[in-house]
Design an enzyme around this catalytic site. Structure first.
Site, short mmCIF file in Angstrom:
data_model
loop_
_atom_site.label_atom_id
_atom_site.label_comp_id
_atom_site.label_asym_id
_atom_site.label_seq_id
_atom_site.Cartn_x
_atom_site.Cartn_y
_atom_site.Cartn_z
N HIS A 69 0.86 -1.19 0.00
CA HIS A 69 0.00 0.00 0.00
C HIS A 69 0.90 1.24 0.00
O HIS A 69 2.09 1.17 0.30
CB HIS A 69 -0.89 0.01 1.25
CG HIS A 69 -0.08 -0.07 2.51
ND1 HIS A 69 0.63 1.01 3.00
CD2 HIS A 69 0.21 -1.11 3.31
CE1 HIS A 69 1.29 0.64 4.07
NE2 HIS A 69 1.07 -0.65 4.28
N ASP A 324 3.98 -4.63 3.65
CA ASP A 324 5.44 -4.71 3.56
C ASP A 324 5.98 -6.12 3.78
O ASP A 324 6.87 -6.57 3.06
CB ASP A 324 6.12 -3.72 4.52
CG ASP A 324 5.77 -3.98 5.98
OD1 ASP A 324 4.71 -4.58 6.25
OD2 ASP A 324 6.55 -3.57 6.86
C1 LIG Z 1 7.75 -8.70 8.32
O1 LIG Z 1 8.79 -8.05 9.00
C2 LIG Z 1 8.69 -6.66 9.08
C3 LIG Z 1 9.92 -6.18 9.78
O2 LIG Z 1 10.06 -6.83 11.02
C4 LIG Z 1 7.42 -6.24 9.81
O3 LIG Z 1 7.27 -4.83 9.73
C5 LIG Z 1 6.23 -6.90 9.14
O4 LIG Z 1 5.07 -6.61 9.87
C6 LIG Z 1 6.45 -8.39 9.04
N1 LIG Z 1 5.33 -8.96 8.30
C7 LIG Z 1 4.49 -9.79 8.81
C8 LIG Z 1 3.44 -10.35 7.90
O5 LIG Z 1 4.56 -10.14 9.98
#
Ligand SMILES: *[C@@H]1O[C@H](CO)[C@@H](O)[C@H](O)[C@H]1NC(C)=O
Ligand SMILES: *[C@@H]1O[C@H](CO)[C@@H](O)[C@H](O)[C@H]1NC(C)=O
Ligand SMILES: *[C@@H]1O[C@H](CO)[C@@H](O)[C@H](O)[C@H]1NC(C)=O
Ligand SMILES: *[C@@H]1O[C@H](CO)[C@@H](O)[C@H](O)[C@H]1NC(C)=O
Ligand SMILES: *[C@@H]1O[C@H](CO)[C@@H](O)[C@H](O)[C@H]1NC(C)=O
Length: 453
Positions: A69, A324
């Protein structure tokens, strides 16, 4: 809004103006080094290739983009940190000097928390409109007046809004007549790996990056705290976490207000590079190449992207919006970082190509283009593109423009899927998986619903 704000806003999306807005003497632009908290910018080329230069004798016949997004307001948790920090500053008796002299008058820039928290910001709207218009121009041949366009969104407010605003950029005044958003729910037991956030249904998914990030924090933050604390006379004592918060604020305030945040001026280049590296560690060990099963969540989806590139369907462009973590999982599976040395949590690995700023900024995206070539290198090829920069696939880049032969790329992706095993197995789920037909090619599934832009 005055002219300089407008110019700055434009700089968030165009490379030319971004150079103008970059920090004074050198061309270090702090907004390009804030990891996941950077507003969108085109990634620097690591291949020396320009996405807009299609190798001669080739034409792009299909392209599929999967995007985070766009720029947004903070989530409630992050906003609490802003307001607590603000209160602490207001409670203290102090004088701040130099780059911090704005501190007393600083206040969080969110005007209407109830309506705005976690939603896209105006900067984000701009990024999406530009994205839509850019892809329409980049692939002019993919659109005819009879065409309709369906784009995909993970079922979450800011990803749905992103898809809607993208369509307004792509279709202009015809967005509502010709555009549709297919909303894909990742929590329906029938979806499993067939969604834009498979980790939601994987009990074995864990973001375990804390130990790495904490180790690096203890190295890079203390000297910054020491330097900045000297700019304050009085009873305001900053903490390490507030140093990191100040860098985060530089990114968020800039895209929210459309003016460069005063926080951006506080930090020196090397300090920002430390913060950027911290983000890299989080992504690498949290859900990237250093995360085992947790880094594998988008492998099946990558398989779907590649399968679509090679199927008979003639629609030229697909676009999907997610978050992300998923962009990082997808980027990590592409093959462009295969064999990359693991990130060292004690020292910045200067030679790394894995940089979260260039992968998962706001609106960060992964694209695959299918190129059909004639002549000496006749055949079908795949070009891998991260934020408009061509990333050659490790071990498969001898096609035109460092592309990889489509068949070889399919084999490479299949090898990765085999290595990880089925989603059910690696997630520790019981029972047989439902028959899987990718939502990219079949909208008629229980976890997909259609809405208008
Ligand atoms: C993946 O890692 C990033 C950095 O720690 C975090 O911002 C993001 O929420 C994580 N994604 C998930 C799906 O947990
Ligand atoms: C600021 O002061 C108020 C009133 O004394 C107090 O309730 C609050 O907890 C303080 N906040 C911080 C962050 O220090
Ligand atoms: C596009 O959508 C319109 C309105 O829903 C419909 O009438 C038209 O047949 C569609 N065109 C194509 C090519 O599917
Ligand atoms: C980068 O440097 C590290 C050591 O810091 C080394 O292990 C790695 O192989 C290097 N990578 C490349 C691509 O040169
Ligand atoms: C799967 O089945 C095993 C053995 O019956 C059981 O121990 C485990 O809790 C089940 N796991 C899930 C996620 O249902």
């Amino acid at each position: 809004m005055n002219i300089s704000s407008l110019l700055f806003l434009a700089s968030l999306s165009t490379p030319l103006a971004a150079a103008e807005a970059s920090d004074s003497k050198k061309d270090f632009n702090i907004l390009h080094h804030l990891g996941g908290n950077s507003p969108w910018f085109p990634a620097p080329s690591i291949s020396g290739l320009d996405i807009n230069t299609i190798p001669s004798d080739c034409k792009v016949s299909k392209a599929i983009y999967t995007s985070r997004h766009a720029s947004r307001f903070p989530d409630p948790g992050a906003y609490n940190e802003w307001t607590t920090f603000h209160q602490k500053i207001q409670n203290a008796t102090f004088e701040a000097h130099g780059e911090l002299s704005f501190l007393k008058s600083w206040k969080p820039v969110v005007e209407y928390p109830t309506e705005q928290l976690a939603q896209l910001s105006i900067g984000g709207w701009g990024e999406l409109f530009n994205f839509g218009a850019t892809l329409r121009r980049r692939y002019l041949a993919f659109w005819t007046p009879e065409s309709n366009k369906t784009v995909f969104a993970n079922n979450y407010p800011r990803t749905i809004s992103s898809a809607q605003l993208f369509l307004h950029g792509y279709l202009g005044p015809q967005a509502s007549a010709h555009g549709t958003v297919a909303v894909v729910t990742s929590s329906n037991p029938l979806s499993l790996s067939n969604s834009l956030a498979p980790s939601d249904l994987c009990p074995m998914y864990h973001d375990n990056s804390d130990p790495w990030a904490t180790q690096w924090d203890a190295i890079y933050l203390p000297p910054i705290l020491e330097r900045v604390q000297k700019l304050i006379k009085g009873d305001l004592k900053l903490q390490q976490s507030e140093i990191a918060l100040g860098m985060y604020l530089c990114g968020f305030e800039s895209q929210i207000t459309g003016k460069k945040s005063e926080w951006c001026g506080v930090w020196r280049e090397q300090e920002v590079r430390g913060y950027e590296y911290r983000q890299d560690l989080r992504y690498w060990y949290g859900n990237g190449s250093g995360a085992g099963v947790s880094g594998s969540m988008m492998v099946e989806y990558l398989g779907d992207m590649v399968a679509w590139l090679d199927n008979g369907e003639d629609e030229g462009l697909k676009v999907a919006f997610t978050h992300d973590g998923q962009i990082n999982q997808l980027a990590s599976a592409l093959g462009v970082f295969d064999g990359h040395a693991a990130l060292n949590p004690r020292k910045i690995m200067e030679n790394r190509t894995y940089k979260s700023s260039n992968i998962t900024p706001m609106r960060g995206n992964v694209a695959l283009e299918r190129m059909d070539c004639t002549g000496k290198a006749a055949g079908k090829y795949v070009r891998v593109i991260l934020n408009d920069a061509v990333y050659p696939v490790v071990g498969c880049q001898d096609g035109p423009g460092k592309s990889c032969e489509l068949e070889k790329y399919q084999a490479l992706v299949k090898e990765k899927m085999d290595k990880f095993g089925s989603f059910q197995e690696r997630c520790g789920l019981n029972g047989t998986a439902p028959v899987r037909k990718s939502f990219l090619v079949d909208l008629d599934q229980a976890f997909v619903s259609l809405i208008k832009p």
